[in-house]
Design a protein around this motif. Structure first.
Motif, PDB file in Angstrom:
ATOM      1  N   PRO A 135      -0.839   2.498  -9.396  1.00  0.00           N
ATOM      2  CA  PRO A 135      -0.261   3.883  -9.338  1.00  0.00           C
ATOM      3  C   PRO A 135      -0.072   4.630 -10.365  1.00  0.00           C
ATOM      4  O   PRO A 135      -0.253   5.936 -10.708  1.00  0.00           O
ATOM      5  N   PHE A 136       0.169   4.073 -11.534  1.00  0.00           N
ATOM      6  CA  PHE A 136       0.576   4.606 -12.794  1.00  0.00           C
ATOM      7  C   PHE A 136      -0.663   4.981 -13.442  1.00  0.00           C
ATOM      8  O   PHE A 136      -0.936   6.105 -13.797  1.00  0.00           O
ATOM      9  N   ALA A 137      -1.697   4.221 -13.443  1.00  0.00           N
ATOM     10  CA  ALA A 137      -3.034   4.595 -13.871  1.00  0.00           C
ATOM     11  C   ALA A 137      -3.696   5.755 -13.124  1.00  0.00           C
ATOM     12  O   ALA A 137      -4.226   6.703 -13.682  1.00  0.00           O
ATOM     13  N   ALA A 138      -3.457   5.460 -11.916  1.00  0.00           N
ATOM     14  CA  ALA A 138      -4.053   6.815 -10.855  1.00  0.00           C
ATOM     15  C   ALA A 138      -3.227   8.171 -11.124  1.00  0.00           C
ATOM     16  O   ALA A 138      -4.065   9.334 -11.303  1.00  0.00           O
ATOM     17  N   SER A 139      -1.946   8.093 -11.533  1.00  0.00           N
ATOM     18  CA  SER A 139      -1.360   9.223 -11.946  1.00  0.00           C
ATOM     19  C   SER A 139      -1.737   9.911 -12.972  1.00  0.00           C
ATOM     20  O   SER A 139      -1.988  10.951 -13.324  1.00  0.00           O
ATOM     21  N   LEU A 146      -4.890   9.486 -14.806  1.00  0.00           N
ATOM     22  CA  LEU A 146      -5.950  10.110 -14.202  1.00  0.00           C
ATOM     23  C   LEU A 146      -6.031  11.387 -13.591  1.00  0.00           C
ATOM     24  O   LEU A 146      -6.445  12.381 -13.717  1.00  0.00           O
ATOM     25  N   THR A 147      -5.024  11.618 -12.642  1.00  0.00           N
ATOM     26  CA  THR A 147      -4.993  12.689 -11.666  1.00  0.00           C
ATOM     27  C   THR A 147      -4.626  13.787 -12.535  1.00  0.00           C
ATOM     28  O   THR A 147      -4.862  15.000 -12.442  1.00  0.00           O
ATOM     29  N   LYS A 148      -3.540  13.771 -13.411  1.00  0.00           N
ATOM     30  CA  LYS A 148      -2.898  14.480 -14.602  1.00  0.00           C
ATOM     31  C   LYS A 148      -3.963  15.081 -15.189  1.00  0.00           C
ATOM     32  O   LYS A 148      -4.034  16.384 -15.483  1.00  0.00           O
ATOM     33  N   ARG A 149      -4.648  13.964 -15.727  1.00  0.00           N
ATOM     34  CA  ARG A 149      -5.939  14.694 -16.575  1.00  0.00           C
ATOM     35  C   ARG A 149      -6.732  15.525 -15.743  1.00  0.00           C
ATOM     36  O   ARG A 149      -7.541  16.625 -16.303  1.00  0.00           O
ATOM     37  N   LEU A 150      -7.270  15.169 -14.669  1.00  0.00           N
ATOM     38  CA  LEU A 150      -8.289  15.942 -13.895  1.00  0.00           C
ATOM     39  C   LEU A 150      -7.715  17.319 -13.393  1.00  0.00           C
ATOM     40  O   LEU A 150      -8.483  18.153 -13.420  1.00  0.00           O
ATOM     41  N   PHE A 151      -6.278  17.419 -12.920  1.00  0.00           N
ATOM     42  CA  PHE A 151      -5.874  18.547 -12.419  1.00  0.00           C
ATOM     43  C   PHE A 151      -4.846  19.639 -13.702  1.00  0.00           C
ATOM     44  O   PHE A 151      -4.092  20.177 -13.301  1.00  0.00           O
ATOM     45  N   ARG A 152      -5.058  18.722 -15.044  1.00  0.00           N
ATOM     46  CA  ARG A 152      -4.016  19.806 -15.944  1.00  0.00           C
ATOM     47  C   ARG A 152      -4.115  21.001 -15.829  1.00  0.00           C
ATOM     48  O   ARG A 152      -3.108  21.825 -16.367  1.00  0.00           O
ATOM     49  N   VAL A 178       0.938  -1.171   0.062  1.00  0.00           N
ATOM     50  CA  VAL A 178      -0.113   0.007   0.024  1.00  0.00           C
ATOM     51  C   VAL A 178       0.855   1.314  -0.044  1.00  0.00           C
ATOM     52  O   VAL A 178       0.826   2.027  -0.803  1.00  0.00           O
ATOM     53  N   PHE A 179       1.657   1.401   1.027  1.00  0.00           N
ATOM     54  CA  PHE A 179       2.780   2.261   0.975  1.00  0.00           C
ATOM     55  C   PHE A 179       3.652   2.679  -0.269  1.00  0.00           C
ATOM     56  O   PHE A 179       3.988   3.737  -0.856  1.00  0.00           O
ATOM     57  N   LEU A 180       4.099   1.703  -0.696  1.00  0.00           N
ATOM     58  CA  LEU A 180       4.767   1.578  -1.966  1.00  0.00           C
ATOM     59  C   LEU A 180       4.002   2.191  -3.094  1.00  0.00           C
ATOM     60  O   LEU A 180       4.551   3.043  -4.008  1.00  0.00           O
ATOM     61  N   MET A 181       2.707   1.661  -3.241  1.00  0.00           N
ATOM     62  CA  MET A 181       1.679   2.155  -4.480  1.00  0.00           C
ATOM     63  C   MET A 181       1.513   3.589  -4.304  1.00  0.00           C
ATOM     64  O   MET A 181       1.760   4.467  -5.197  1.00  0.00           O
ATOM     65  N   LEU A 182       1.441   4.245  -2.926  1.00  0.00           N
ATOM     66  CA  LEU A 182       1.419   5.369  -2.738  1.00  0.00           C
ATOM     67  C   LEU A 182       2.643   6.269  -3.217  1.00  0.00           C
ATOM     68  O   LEU A 182       2.573   7.252  -3.796  1.00  0.00           O
ATOM     69  N   LEU A 183       3.574   5.651  -2.746  1.00  0.00           N
ATOM     70  CA  LEU A 183       5.105   6.306  -3.191  1.00  0.00           C
ATOM     71  C   LEU A 183       5.159   6.429  -4.796  1.00  0.00           C
ATOM     72  O   LEU A 183       5.612   7.488  -5.250  1.00  0.00           O
ATOM     73  N   LEU A 184       4.777   5.255  -5.352  1.00  0.00           N
ATOM     74  CA  LEU A 184       5.024   5.391  -6.758  1.00  0.00           C
ATOM     75  C   LEU A 184       3.892   6.228  -7.542  1.00  0.00           C
ATOM     76  O   LEU A 184       4.509   7.065  -8.538  1.00  0.00           O
ATOM     77  N   TYR A 185       2.949   6.523  -6.776  1.00  0.00           N
ATOM     78  CA  TYR A 185       1.826   7.415  -7.381  1.00  0.00           C
ATOM     79  C   TYR A 185       2.273   8.789  -7.219  1.00  0.00           C
ATOM     80  O   TYR A 185       2.231   9.471  -8.130  1.00  0.00           O
ATOM     81  N   ILE A 186       3.069   9.254  -6.278  1.00  0.00           N
ATOM     82  CA  ILE A 186       3.402  10.579  -6.199  1.00  0.00           C
ATOM     83  C   ILE A 186       4.705  10.730  -7.216  1.00  0.00           C
ATOM     84  O   ILE A 186       4.954  11.683  -8.066  1.00  0.00           O
TER      85      ILE A 186
END
Length: 226
Positions: free
Chosen positions: A166-170, A172-178, A39-47
């Motif tokens: 994490p890659f897919a979430a990143s 999506l986040t980039k698209r939402l906050f572009r 879980v923490f590794l996925m959060l880390l990679l997401y950032i």
């Protein structure tokens, strides 16, 4: 403060390991789940993935010199070094030797990106070799684990899962906050600190989940530290 945290990273990570050892000793058995590491590794990679410029990754694939050098270090020099260290310190403990080899080799799937980012390195260039690292690691895994049974398919599934979410979430986040400059400013200012935080949390859980076993084998722990 950010510069100070950057300089103290090794000390902070070591402190997280020691904290994990203490928690593993005091906490009731089974109360600290090793699954929290993922879980923490996925959060880390997401950032980390949030800060990566995907356009630069395309150009990085053409860097043959980097690819060959990294592959030689990861899959020739490091395994030989790990095998020699295992034979020197753990000649009578094949399971520990396998663990040591996996510790030295398997981080090339994703962990190296974390430390590349924390060190201010070229994460985009590092990501370009990730698919090759993953493929070679899975292909060579049976040779590493020839003395014990290992489920390569389960390992591959776990690695892909930890990377893909994490890659897919990143993305999506980039698209939402572009169109949100404040978000990019926050990420630029706090991204490294968040990565260090989640890394330390993962390290704490790693050592806490095996704390009792480590304290019960102090001689083995000392050899591992060496």
């Amino acid at each position: 403060l950010m510069n100070l945290l950057g300089k103290l990273q090794p000390v902070i990570i070591l402190a997280a390991a020691l904290l994990g050892l203490l928690l593993g000793t005091w906490a009731p058995p089974g109360s600290i789940r090793s699954g929290l590491i993922e879980v923490f590794l996925m959060l880390l990679l997401y950032i980390l993935f949030l800060s990566v410029d995907l356009k630069k990754i395309r150009t990085s694939f053409a860097n043959l010199r980097f690819t060959l050098t990294a592959a030689a270090i990861n899959f020739v020099f490091t395994p030989i070094l790990g095998w020699l260290l295992g034979k020197l310190f753990f000649a009578q403990s094949p399971d520990i030797r396998i663990g040591l080899l996996m510790l030295l080799v398997t981080p090339c799937t994703d962990w190296y990106l974390v430390f590349t980012g924390l060190a201010g390195g070229n994460v985009e260039l590092g990501m370009s070799i990730l698919p090759l690292n993953l493929l070679l690691q899975i292909v060579l895994l049976p040779f590493i684990g020839s003395e014990v049974q290992m489920d390569a398919a389960a390992l591959l599934q776990s690695v892909v899962l930890v990377l893909a979410i994490p890659f897919a979430a990143s993305l999506l986040t980039k698209r939402l906050f572009r169109n949100r400059p404040n978000f990019r400013t926050f990420l630029s200012a706090q991204g490294d600190n968040l990565q260090l935080l989640f890394l330390c949390l993962a390290v704490v859980v790693m050592f806490a989940s095996e704390g009792r076993s480590l304290w019960e084998n102090p001689a083995l722990l000392l050899k591992l530290f060496v």
